[in-house]
Design an enzyme around this catalytic site. Sequence first.
Site, PDB file in Angstrom:
ATOM      1  N   HIS A 115      44.592  27.110  -5.550  1.00 25.50           N
ATOM      2  CA  HIS A 115      45.889  27.333  -4.912  1.00 25.50           C
ATOM      3  C   HIS A 115      46.481  25.989  -4.509  1.00 25.50           C
ATOM      4  O   HIS A 115      45.767  25.132  -3.966  1.00 25.50           O
ATOM      5  CB  HIS A 115      45.718  28.220  -3.677  1.00 25.50           C
ATOM      6  N   ALA A 175      45.804  16.217  -8.227  1.00 26.87           N
ATOM      7  CA  ALA A 175      44.620  16.526  -7.418  1.00 26.87           C
ATOM      8  C   ALA A 175      43.948  17.803  -7.897  1.00 26.87           C
ATOM      9  O   ALA A 175      42.716  17.899  -7.927  1.00 26.87           O
ATOM     10  CB  ALA A 175      45.014  16.653  -5.948  1.00 26.87           C
TER      11      ALA A 175
END
Length: 217
Positions: free
Chosen positions: A112, A176
């Site tokens: 997420h 990331a």
Amino acid sequence: MTPVRTAILVSGRGSNMVSLLEAARDDSAFPAAFSLVVSNRPGVLALERAAAFGVPTDVIDHKAFADRESFDRALSARLEAAGIELICLAGFMRLLTPWLVEHWRDRMLNIHPAILPAFKGLHTHERALEAGVKLHGCTVHLVRSEMDAGPIIAQAAVPVLSGDTPDSLGARVLGAEHRLYPHALRLWASGRATLEGERVFVDGEAGAAAALIAPGL
């Protein structure tokens, strides 16, 4: 150690899927073996990209089913027929039924684009900028019936810069994500990450040093 037979579920371009497939290709000791990629939408780029890695693909079009549970049961049957032991959701744009979540409990991972439990749901980068947070990032967690909830395996943080837009911040977070998902999957598939109650412990520790990586800081 025999690699865990793993499937990736996709709905779009599959950039996080590619990061997982590249990690397995480049690391002969990677603890997960990708045996199947399934999309709920035909013709998406992720299917083409998975095929380029030599991973079998399939499409189970959700539009062919009368309701969510019928689709989820067909999907689960396909995964079980392939001998799948672990699922990675990678941009799989479906709300999962409680039946599917419980059937694959602790065997389904999701990524997420926020540091959960903050900013569940959509438009996370816009909401992070509106809130004025100084750190944003992403989370890999085990899936539970509540949306964007479940025991956290690993998180990555990136700085929020003064001139950021949702697009520029999103691009930094996506970078990331591409590092975090293979890292988290390594932890879980290898058994280094374990579940006690609803908390994940990595190498016996639950603290940030065991579970947090922060690319770019």
